[in-house]
Write an enzyme that holds these catalytic residues in place. Structure first.
Site, PDB file in Angstrom:
ATOM      1  N   SER A  69      15.456  -5.188 -26.258  1.00 33.88           N
ATOM      2  CA  SER A  69      15.724  -4.415 -27.479  1.00 33.88           C
ATOM      3  C   SER A  69      16.497  -3.141 -27.169  1.00 33.88           C
ATOM      4  O   SER A  69      16.503  -2.644 -26.046  1.00 33.88           O
ATOM      5  CB  SER A  69      14.417  -4.052 -28.171  1.00 33.88           C
ATOM      6  OG  SER A  69      13.598  -5.184 -28.315  1.00 33.88           O
TER       7      SER A  69
HETATM    8  N1  SAH Z   1       9.992  -6.806 -26.203  1.00 33.33           N
HETATM    9  C1  SAH Z   1      11.113  -7.368 -25.475  1.00 33.33           C
HETATM   10  C2  SAH Z   1      12.218  -7.900 -26.353  1.00 33.33           C
HETATM   11  C3  SAH Z   1      11.779  -9.098 -27.044  1.00 33.33           C
HETATM   12  S1  SAH Z   1      12.966 -10.291 -27.530  1.00 33.33           S
HETATM   13  C4  SAH Z   1      11.688  -6.384 -24.471  1.00 33.33           C
HETATM   14  O1  SAH Z   1      11.217  -5.239 -24.402  1.00 33.33           O
HETATM   15  O2  SAH Z   1      12.568  -6.784 -23.720  1.00 33.33           O
HETATM   16  C5  SAH Z   1      11.796 -11.344 -28.345  1.00 33.33           C
HETATM   17  C6  SAH Z   1      10.967 -12.174 -27.426  1.00 33.33           C
HETATM   18  O3  SAH Z   1       9.997 -12.840 -28.227  1.00 33.33           O
HETATM   19  C7  SAH Z   1      11.760 -13.261 -26.715  1.00 33.33           C
HETATM   20  O4  SAH Z   1      11.567 -13.171 -25.337  1.00 33.33           O
HETATM   21  C8  SAH Z   1      11.190 -14.548 -27.294  1.00 33.33           C
HETATM   22  O5  SAH Z   1      11.151 -15.611 -26.343  1.00 33.33           O
HETATM   23  C9  SAH Z   1       9.790 -14.117 -27.680  1.00 33.33           C
HETATM   24  N2  SAH Z   1       9.148 -14.961 -28.695  1.00 33.33           N
HETATM   25  C10 SAH Z   1       9.692 -15.534 -29.795  1.00 33.33           C
HETATM   26  N3  SAH Z   1       8.755 -16.233 -30.474  1.00 33.33           N
HETATM   27  C11 SAH Z   1       7.597 -16.116 -29.778  1.00 33.33           C
HETATM   28  C12 SAH Z   1       6.275 -16.629 -29.953  1.00 33.33           C
HETATM   29  N4  SAH Z   1       5.941 -17.407 -30.993  1.00 33.33           N
HETATM   30  N5  SAH Z   1       5.340 -16.305 -29.034  1.00 33.33           N
HETATM   31  C13 SAH Z   1       5.636 -15.524 -27.971  1.00 33.33           C
HETATM   32  N6  SAH Z   1       6.864 -15.012 -27.736  1.00 33.33           N
HETATM   33  C14 SAH Z   1       7.835 -15.307 -28.639  1.00 33.33           C
END
Ligand code: SAH
Length: 221
Positions: A69
């Site tokens: 992010s």
């Molecule tokens: N917080 C992260 C950015 C997240 S991007 C950082 O600091 O880098 C969103 C993430 O959510 C992705 O890695 C994606 O694989 C994950 N994601 C999406 N759906 C999900 C689910 N149902 N359960 C767990 N993770 C999920």
């Protein structure tokens, strides 16, 4: 590499100062959040040829087609979450691990859930190397939360859902706060703060954001 090692550390200090100034001018004003973001080097969480853009206020690609992010959004979400030092926090969407690392300095324990196995392994290795020992990473579909560790003081969702998932609302303590982007996954979403009170849930709209979608089930590979 420059000729004088002090040039590098000066350049780094300068870059860090600009980073923090930028966060402040974009509304991240809580001194605890700024201090936590000063301690965690975003460069550790960005790989390959995007590494030199680690201090830019922009989301960047990471493995498995996901993104780390934008720092100002991480700051604003952390500020809205307002974690206290004794809190147990749940994050859905570990991704690079950057958001969890920022949270680790602000609360007692962070549980972070990710659906892609390679991201779980990388984040675990990184937390170990950085000695962030109060973070636990789990491979699971985070839409269901983490029932065995519930309830949580704070829940932060870093992927967009159409609505705040019911199991996550149920795993939030009374008096607890959840921050979650809601809306259609391929459009701009609204970041909301949910406060759980004695009698129900209060919803506050914070700002427009753009996140990758919350996807059901585990990722392939
Ligand atoms: N917080 C992260 C950015 C997240 S991007 C950082 O600091 O880098 C969103 C993430 O959510 C992705 O890695 C994606 O694989 C994950 N994601 C999406 N759906 C999900 C689910 N149902 N359960 C767990 N993770 C999920």
């Amino acid at each position: 590499m420059s000729q004088h090692p002090e040039d590098d550390s000066e350049a780094l200090a300068e870059r860090k100062m600009r980073f923090l100034f930028h966060l402040r001018s974009h509304g991240v004003t809580d001194p605890r959040v700024l201090a936590a973001m000063e301690r965690i080097d975003r460069g550790e969480f960005v790989r390959g040829h995007f590494e030199d853009r680690a201090y830019d206020d922009t989301p960047l690609p990471i493995q498995c087609g996901q993104t780390i992010s934008q720092p100002s959004v991480v700051g604003l979400m952390t500020q809205a979450l307002n974690p206290a030092p004794r809190d147990k926090v749940l994050e859905i969407g570990t991704g690079s691990g950057y958001q969890a690392a920022v949270l680790s300095g602000l609360c007692r324990r962070v549980y972070t859930v990710e659906r892609h196995r390679p991201l779980v392994s990388e984040a675990e290795a990184l937390f170990q190397r950085l000695r962030l020992s109060n973070i636990t990473v789990r491979l699971a579909d985070g839409s269901y939360g983490l029932p065995e560790q519930a309830p949580f003081d704070r829940i932060i969702v870093t992927a967009a859902a159409e609505d705040p998932p019911g199991p996550l609302l149920a795993q939030l303590k009374i008096g607890g706060i959840m921050v979650v982007p809601v809306g259609q996954s391929d459009a701009v979403q609204t970041l909301i703060r949910v406060n759980r009170t004695d009698t129900g849930f209060e919803y506050h709209e914070l700002r427009q954001v753009r996140f990758v979608p919350l996807v059901e089930g585990l990722g392939a590979g």
